[in-house]
Motif scaffolding. Structure first.
Motif, short mmCIF file in Angstrom:
data_model
loop_
_atom_site.label_atom_id
_atom_site.label_comp_id
_atom_site.label_asym_id
_atom_site.label_seq_id
_atom_site.Cartn_x
_atom_site.Cartn_y
_atom_site.Cartn_z
N SER A 28 53.32 34.25 32.84
CA SER A 28 53.88 33.82 31.55
C SER A 28 53.45 34.72 30.40
O SER A 28 54.12 34.78 29.37
N LYS A 38 58.23 27.17 26.44
CA LYS A 38 59.09 26.09 26.92
C LYS A 38 58.77 25.66 28.36
O LYS A 38 59.28 24.67 28.83
N LEU A 39 57.92 26.43 29.02
CA LEU A 39 57.58 26.13 30.40
C LEU A 39 56.41 25.16 30.44
O LEU A 39 55.25 25.55 30.48
N ASN A 40 56.73 23.88 30.42
CA ASN A 40 55.72 22.82 30.32
C ASN A 40 55.67 21.92 31.55
O ASN A 40 55.13 20.83 31.50
N TYR A 41 56.28 22.34 32.63
CA TYR A 41 56.31 21.59 33.90
C TYR A 41 57.09 20.28 33.80
O TYR A 41 56.92 19.38 34.62
N SER A 42 57.95 20.16 32.82
CA SER A 42 58.79 18.97 32.70
C SER A 42 60.08 19.17 33.50
O SER A 42 60.48 20.32 33.76
N ASP A 44 63.06 18.92 32.44
CA ASP A 44 63.99 19.71 31.62
C ASP A 44 63.70 21.21 31.70
O ASP A 44 64.60 22.03 31.54
N SER A 45 62.45 21.57 31.95
CA SER A 45 62.11 22.99 32.03
C SER A 45 62.71 23.65 33.28
O SER A 45 62.75 24.88 33.37
N ILE A 48 65.51 25.70 32.11
CA ILE A 48 65.04 26.93 31.47
C ILE A 48 64.65 27.97 32.52
O ILE A 48 65.02 29.14 32.42
N TYR A 77 56.19 28.25 39.77
CA TYR A 77 56.43 27.39 38.61
C TYR A 77 57.36 26.23 38.97
O TYR A 77 57.03 25.07 38.74
N TYR A 78 58.52 26.54 39.54
CA TYR A 78 59.43 25.42 39.78
C TYR A 78 58.93 24.52 40.91
O TYR A 78 59.18 23.32 40.91
N THR A 81 56.49 22.23 39.28
CA THR A 81 57.24 21.28 38.44
C THR A 81 57.82 20.16 39.30
O THR A 81 57.72 18.98 38.95
#
Length: 151
Positions: A28, A38-42, A44-45, A48, A77-78, A81
């Motif tokens: 990152s 914007k990469l907050n592990y939500s 919605d991310s 992104i 990351y994903y 998440t």
């Protein structure tokens, strides 16, 4: 696979899952700050990160050695998440069934027994080219977990 090889694979798997956040944090630092923030592990991310994937990778680049670290961090990351947002899901590594689709690949096992292989998702994301594939994928899995009878 010998028992020694299995132990090595287990160790590599534990190391890979243990240091996911470190790899993502390091990666990152190399991307645009507004994206990184914007990469907050939500859930919605996931939209992104999919936009990032579609803007930065092609089917051919997935096998490019120069992209290896970037691809691993993106998958990490994903995957993290999904793991954080799908209740009671855990990391899993199948090193016993060589005929398994998930053999020797880090996977996420959901409480209803479904498996998610983050490494197998990346080519699908690129192929689908939707922009919301990961988000839809997550929501479908979450619905199955909440209502297992619908699976």
């Amino acid at each position: 696979m010998t028992e020694e090889e299995k132990e090595t694979k287990k160790g590599n798997f534990i190391e890979w899952t243990t240091f996911i956040e470190d790899r993502v944090d390091e990666w990152s630092k190399s991307i645009k700050v507004d994206l990184s923030n914007k990469l907050n592990y939500s859930p919605d991310s996931l939209i992104i990160i999919e936009d990032y994937i579609l803007s930065n990778f092609t089917k051919d680049s997935l096998s490019d050695e120069k992209c290896k670290m970037q691809i691993d961090a993106t998958i990490s990351y994903y995957a993290e998440t999904l793991l954080r947002n799908l209740p009671e899901s855990t990391w899993f590594l199948d090193i016993d069934d060589e005929s398994s689709y998930y053999y020797n690949l880090p996977s996420i096992k959901t409480p209803i027994g479904t498996m998610i292989c983050p490494h197998k998702l990346l080519p699908r994301i690129i192929h689908k080219n939707k922009g919301i594939f990961l988000f839809d994928f997550y929501n479908k899995r979450l619905e199955f977990i909440k209502n297992p009878e619908t699976y």
